[in-house]
Motif scaffolding. Structure first.
Motif, PDB file in Angstrom:
ATOM      1  N   ALA A 197       0.820  -1.211   0.000  1.00 35.30           N
ATOM      2  CA  ALA A 197       0.000   0.000   0.000  1.00 35.30           C
ATOM      3  C   ALA A 197       0.852   1.258   0.000  1.00 35.30           C
ATOM      4  N   THR A 198       2.086   1.142   0.439  1.00 34.64           N
ATOM      5  CA  THR A 198       2.983   2.297   0.501  1.00 34.64           C
ATOM      6  C   THR A 198       3.341   2.763  -0.904  1.00 34.64           C
ATOM      7  N   SER A 231      12.581  -7.039  -8.773  1.00 35.77           N
ATOM      8  CA  SER A 231      12.438  -6.061  -9.853  1.00 35.77           C
ATOM      9  C   SER A 231      10.996  -5.619 -10.083  1.00 35.77           C
ATOM     10  N   HIS A 232      10.029  -6.398  -9.604  1.00 32.66           N
ATOM     11  CA  HIS A 232       8.618  -6.061  -9.822  1.00 32.66           C
ATOM     12  C   HIS A 232       8.010  -5.489  -8.543  1.00 32.66           C
ATOM     13  N   LEU A 233       7.345  -4.342  -8.675  1.00 32.06           N
ATOM     14  CA  LEU A 233       6.725  -3.658  -7.547  1.00 32.06           C
ATOM     15  C   LEU A 233       5.327  -3.213  -7.926  1.00 32.06           C
ATOM     16  N   ILE A 234       4.355  -3.597  -7.108  1.00 30.08           N
ATOM     17  CA  ILE A 234       2.983  -3.093  -7.215  1.00 30.08           C
ATOM     18  C   ILE A 234       2.767  -2.240  -5.975  1.00 30.08           C
ATOM     19  N   ALA A 235       2.624  -0.936  -6.164  1.00 29.22           N
ATOM     20  CA  ALA A 235       2.525  -0.010  -5.045  1.00 29.22           C
ATOM     21  C   ALA A 235       1.499   1.066  -5.372  1.00 29.22           C
ATOM     22  N   THR A 236       1.084   1.804  -4.363  1.00 25.05           N
ATOM     23  CA  THR A 236       0.262   2.980  -4.617  1.00 25.05           C
ATOM     24  C   THR A 236       1.100   3.989  -5.398  1.00 25.05           C
ATOM     25  N   GLU A 237       0.529   4.535  -6.457  1.00 25.16           N
ATOM     26  CA  GLU A 237       1.293   5.409  -7.347  1.00 25.16           C
ATOM     27  C   GLU A 237       0.972   6.885  -7.100  1.00 25.16           C
TER      28      GLU A 237
END
Length: 221
Positions: free
Chosen positions: A112-113, A128-134
């Motif tokens: 969520a960060t 290498s892969h990041l799913i985050a709040t943009e």
């Protein structure tokens, strides 16, 4: 195929990167201590209790990004990594990541960060892969607003599907899908994957994991 997802805060990290970023800015005198410290602690308690209003929190957390030049933000972040993050990257967490990177077909951190705070942390773990709040960017400048769906609670599922689609994949392409998390806020995604794992879980998640016979492990070493 095997997909492995890691939550970041209080899972791979023995602490919360979002909370520590605000604390770092307070300690640097960038944010007013009297005004921001109490709010930072209050939001953190709401998160742990599962009552956080993500949009109210993001308004608090992303506004400082819009008030400073990117070069200054990056300089602060480098010091923040040294002072706040490297000390809470445990050897056990690094070893788990190393094993999963060697074994899985696809590995990502899903958090969520916001990505400004977490992208360098993901790189430090070798992921290498990041799913985050943009955070929203306009002409290379942060606006203080969020772009798209926050990667929080059910939003993590939305963002996961979007990310997989960008790779030409779906969750159904993976015979095994693993998610490691500490938080009750991640129950929606934990219930979706084939192999949920509770890591140093909060009381609510621990009770749920025990009822469901999910693995429970600790990375605090």
């Amino acid at each position: 195929m095997k997909l492995v997802l890691f939550d970041l805060d209080n899972t791979l990290l023995a602490g919360d990167s979002d909370f520590e970023w605000a604390q770092f800015l307070i300690e640097q005198g960038v944010l007013d201590s009297e005004l921001y410290a109490a709010r930072n602690h209050a939001f953190y308690e709401q998160y742990k209790a599962g009552t956080l209003d993500i949009h109210e929190f993001l308004d608090f957390q992303l506004k400082p990004l819009s008030r400073h030049a990117r070069a200054q933000l990056d300089a602060w972040h480098a010091d923040y990594m040294l002072q706040k993050i490297l000390p809470i990257m445990t050897s056990a967490a690094k070893a788990l990541v190393e094993r999963e990177l060697a074994d899985a077909d696809l590995v990502a951190i899903i958090t969520a960060t916001n990505s400004f705070v977490t992208a360098p942390i993901a790189r430090a773990f070798g992921i290498s892969h990041l799913i985050a709040t943009e955070p929203e960017l306009v002409n290379g400048v942060y606006t203080g607003r969020v772009a798209g769906t926050p990667s929080f609670r059910e939003g993590k599922i939305v963002r996961l599907h979007e990310w997989l689609a960008s790779l030409g994949k779906t969750l159904g392409d993976f015979e095994q899908s693993w998610f490691y998390s500490d938080s009750l806020n991640d129950l929606p995604l934990l219930n979706l994957v084939t192999h949920p794992v509770a890591v140093d879980p909060d009381d609510t998640l621990r009770a749920h994991a025990i009822r469901q016979a999910w693995p429970v492990l600790s990375l605090r070493s």
